[in-house]
Enzyme design. Structure first.
Site, PDB file in Angstrom:
ATOM      1  N   LYS A 194       0.796  -1.178  -0.222  1.00 30.91           N
ATOM      2  CA  LYS A 194       0.017  -0.049  -0.070  1.00 30.91           C
ATOM      3  C   LYS A 194       0.819   1.233   0.160  1.00 30.91           C
ATOM      4  CE  LYS A 194      -3.455   2.320   2.786  1.00 30.91           C
ATOM      5  NZ  LYS A 194      -4.573   2.325   3.700  1.00 30.91           N
ATOM      6  N   LYS A 247      -2.388  -1.592  -3.806  1.00 28.73           N
ATOM      7  CA  LYS A 247      -3.328  -0.234  -3.545  1.00 28.73           C
ATOM      8  C   LYS A 247      -2.298   0.804  -3.740  1.00 28.73           C
ATOM      9  CE  LYS A 247      -6.265   1.879  -0.591  1.00 28.73           C
ATOM     10  NZ  LYS A 247      -6.259   2.117   0.925  1.00 28.73           N
TER      11      LYS A 247
END
Ligand code: PBG
Length: 327
Positions: A194, A247
């Site tokens: 992330k 992400k």
């Protein structure tokens, strides 16, 4: 012309193009992110995410019904509490907003697959993803609270938990506590890779979770780094993650591909709020064809290696797949 190899031969008709298609998708791989908040009779549109709403628990069933009708049977819950404090108590409170949403959804929709985002930022008064020591987010003391949050979600009916905080060791800590309490079969979907991204802007407005000082760069990853993403992914595999997420999605297709090649777990990709907002805004101005852009973004994410796709366009995509427009 003496040409034996003609790539265009296989592009002649729609039937042929469908036959040789390399990327095939199924709506069973879609997860819809959903915001739940305190109050009753609340269904308020998120200004920067036209078409997305915050729901109170009593209104939630209407949206779950719409999802089920559209063929989307997996949701990821995000909670918006009324009260925030230094240690994010509402994240792991038995009557917290996500816990109540889970109980309601579990009762009314036994066939829906319920996933929860496990993080502190929506629940802390300072908006950071863990507890503070001075201005530093303290890793190890945060782990206990994250594990406690995950456990309370599972006890309220979650089928799967998804830690998104980016503390070191959280997957191991959550796995350990869940196992100890008899939840060996609950999988962990780790937001392993992330990045600290400006693409989360609209989400933070939606969830009221922007940090009150500083940024998230001391825990979320620097977007210049690809190898570090592999380090994070492999570490979470070791700690017992069942699914690895990358992400955001759109600007990170290279990372999705690399993770896919490096590990033997399912790979998820999250098309985040900023991606959604950009499409909506440009479409509104008439600059792009919204449907075709949604399809192209989805297909490129699967083509890059994603097995699972989290997207605010889940309902639309399920329809496009059903109608055979993609997939
Ligand atoms: C919580 C969390 C965030 C998102 C998912 N979980 C926000 C953040 O990290 O700041 C972003 C999702 C989106 O932008 O759609 N930590």
């Amino acid at each position: 012309m003496d040409m034996t190899v003609r790539p265009r031969r296989l592009r002649k008709s729609d039937t042929l193009r469908r036959m040789v298609r390399e990327t095939r998708m199924d709506k069973s791989s879609l997860i819809y992110p959903l915001f739940v908040k305190e109050g009753t009779n609340v269904e308020e549109e998120i200004p920067s995410m036209e078409g997305q709403y915050r729901y109170s628990v009593d209104r939630l069933p209407f949206e779950l019904e719409r999802l089920q009708k559209a063929g989307v049977d997996k949701v990821m819950f995000f909670g918006i509490p009324d009260v925030k404090d230094e240690v994010g108590s509402q994240a792991y409170a038995e009557d917290g907003i996500v816990q109540r949403a889970l109980r309601e959804a579990r009762k009314q929709f036994p066939d829906l697959y319920l996933i929860t985002d496990v993080c502190m930022c929506e629940y802390t008064s300072h908006g950071h993803c863990g507890v503070l020591c001075g201005h530093d987010v303290e890793n190890d003391s945060t782990l206990k609270l994250l594990a406690k949050t995950a456990l309370s979600h599972v006890e309220a009916g979650a089928d799967m938990v998804a830690p998104s905080d980016m503390m070191d060791g959280r997957v191991g800590a959550i796995r350990h506590l869940l196992d100890e309490k008899g939840h060996k079969d609950i999988p962990i979907l780790s937001y392993a890779v992330k990045y600290a991204s400006a693409f989360y802007g609209p989400f933070r407005e939606a969830a009221g979770s922007a940090p009150s000082f500083g940024d998230r760069k001391s825990y979320q990853m620097d977007f210049h780094n690809r190898r570090e993403g592999m380090k994070e992914a492999l570490l979470d595999v070791q700690e017992g993650a069942d699914i690895i997420m990358v992400k955001p999605a759109l600007s990170y297709l290279d990372v999705i591909r690399e993770v896919k090649d490096a590990i033997n777990l399912p790979v998820a990709a999250y098309s985040v709020s900023g991606e959604y907002a950009m499409v909506k805004a440009a479409a509104k101005l008439g600059y792009i064809d919204e449907e075709r852009i949604i399809c192209e973004m989805a297909v490129s994410t699967y083509r890059a290696g994603a097995d699972i796709y989290l997207t605010y366009f889940a309902k639309e995509l399920a329809r496009f797949m059903e109608e055979g427009r993609i997939g």
